[in-house]
Design an enzyme around this catalytic site. Structure first.
Site, PDB file in Angstrom:
ATOM      1  N   HIS A 160      13.914  -6.920  -6.314  1.00  0.00           N
ATOM      2  CA  HIS A 160      12.538  -7.423  -6.162  1.00  0.00           C
ATOM      3  C   HIS A 160      12.532  -8.825  -6.764  1.00  0.00           C
ATOM      4  O   HIS A 160      13.181  -9.056  -7.797  1.00  0.00           O
ATOM      5  CB  HIS A 160      11.526  -6.586  -6.965  1.00  0.00           C
ATOM      6  CG  HIS A 160      11.171  -5.259  -6.372  1.00  0.00           C
ATOM      7  ND1 HIS A 160      11.102  -4.103  -7.120  1.00  0.00           N
ATOM      8  CD2 HIS A 160      10.820  -4.907  -5.102  1.00  0.00           C
ATOM      9  CE1 HIS A 160      10.722  -3.097  -6.348  1.00  0.00           C
ATOM     10  NE2 HIS A 160      10.560  -3.554  -5.112  1.00  0.00           N
ATOM     11  N   CYS A 256       7.136  -5.104 -14.147  1.00  0.00           N
ATOM     12  CA  CYS A 256       7.036  -4.019 -13.149  1.00  0.00           C
ATOM     13  C   CYS A 256       6.010  -2.972 -13.557  1.00  0.00           C
ATOM     14  O   CYS A 256       5.487  -2.253 -12.704  1.00  0.00           O
ATOM     15  CB  CYS A 256       8.356  -3.270 -12.997  1.00  0.00           C
ATOM     16  SG  CYS A 256       9.764  -4.267 -12.667  1.00  0.00           S
TER      17      CYS A 256
HETATM   18  N1  ARG Z   1      12.617   2.667  -9.823  1.00  0.00           N
HETATM   19  C1  ARG Z   1      11.704   1.740  -9.276  1.00  0.00           C
HETATM   20  C2  ARG Z   1      12.091   1.402  -7.842  1.00  0.00           C
HETATM   21  O1  ARG Z   1      13.262   1.225  -7.585  1.00  0.00           O
HETATM   22  C3  ARG Z   1      11.609   0.497 -10.104  1.00  0.00           C
HETATM   23  C4  ARG Z   1      10.600  -0.487  -9.596  1.00  0.00           C
HETATM   24  C5  ARG Z   1      10.604  -1.785 -10.341  1.00  0.00           C
HETATM   25  N2  ARG Z   1       9.527  -2.607  -9.922  1.00  0.00           N
HETATM   26  C6  ARG Z   1       9.538  -3.951  -9.822  1.00  0.00           C
HETATM   27  N3  ARG Z   1       8.419  -4.537  -9.557  1.00  0.00           N
HETATM   28  N4  ARG Z   1      10.644  -4.659  -9.916  1.00  0.00           N
HETATM   29  O2  ARG Z   1      11.271   1.286  -6.971  1.00  0.00           O
END
Ligand code: ARG
Length: 267
Positions: A160, A256
């Protein structure tokens, strides 16, 4: 924010989760999350979303959607494992009074995890390549009536944009350049002058130093090395380190775990 009552790492949808199945200390996760909430509440009002059984990743509210002004775009998750969050999140945005925009069913977009407002210029930075598809970008540009800079993510550990890129107050930027392709790095350098770019190395990026919550001059992160902290502080920011080790096991950290609901402006 959303409490980690049902948080787990029993599935594997990003490289950080691999090997961490069943490794969570839930008591510690709860204490770390409470501490983050407590610290953030000193500079921001916190709105809480009710945690939901069987939705272990809903704690990462950055992925709920993207908000600007009174408009919200709901996420449409790439991994099946997070799709069940969608109806709940859409209803939540409606209940809060946001005008909800919905993408076509075949376009992936993971909210503020992949869409960030610049804090100085009138544009959005949007990631694509792993969890958001570039096809989502024109919709965001249209709905929010803002220029959008597409950033191609090329390292699956930084899946992300908010794992490797954090626009800061007054146009400063924390970022880990190797997470992006050449063209994207040029686009960043064109918009952010070198004196405002704070480069984060692999070790700090691996500690999610770019996954920071910035409110005014305060920056909240899991961890930052001494040299990085001093480079940030030289620009007039205060760095607050908060242990979020249990959430790193799921590939997430401070940013996050939050979604900013009061972004000014918008269409
Ligand atoms: N385990 C979650 C996923 O893979 C973590 C999300 C992290 N979120 C972020 N905005 N980077 O979706």
């Amino acid at each position: 924010m959303c409490a980690p009552d049902y948080f787990s790492v029993d599935h594997n949808i990003n490289p950080w989760m691999a090997g961490n199945t069943g490794q969570l200390d839930m008591g510690r996760a709860m204490r770390q999350w409470e501490n983050l909430k407590q610290e953030l509440s000193k500079t921001a009002d916190i709105e809480l979303m009710e945690p939901q059984p069987d939705l272990p990743d809903i704690v990462f509210t950055a992925n709920a959607g993207f908000v600007l002004g009174n408009r919200a775009v709901a996420s449409h998750f790439m991994p099946d494992e997070r799709r069940a969050e969608e109806p709940y999140l859409k209803q939540w945005f409606r209940d809060q009074g946001f005008e909800l925009c919905e993408l076509p069913d075949d376009v992936g977009f993971e909210g503020a995890g992949d869409c960030l407002l610049d804090r100085n210029g009138p544009w959005l930075w949007a990631g694509y390549g792993f969890r958001t598809e570039i096809e989502a970008h024109p919709y965001l540009e249209k709905w929010f009536d803002r220029e959008l800079v597409s950033i191609h993510l090329t390292d699956s550990r930084f899946y992300h944009i908010d794992t490797a890129f954090c626009p800061l107050t007054d146009g400063y930027l924390l970022y880990h350049p190797p997470a992006f392709d050449y063209e994207s790095r040029l686009a960043i350098e064109k918009r952010v002058p070198s004196e405002k770019r704070i480069v984060v190395d692999t070790e700090d990026a691996g500690n999610f130093a770019c996954n920071a919550v910035n409110v005014g001059k305060d920056i909240f992160v899991h961890k930052a090395s001494r040299p990085l902290k001093s480079r940030i502080q030289k620009r007039g920011f205060r760095v607050h380190e908060l242990d979020l080790s249990e959430f790193l096991k799921s590939g997430g950290s401070a940013k996050c775990l939050t979604l900013r609901l009061t972004e000014p402006g918008g269409a």
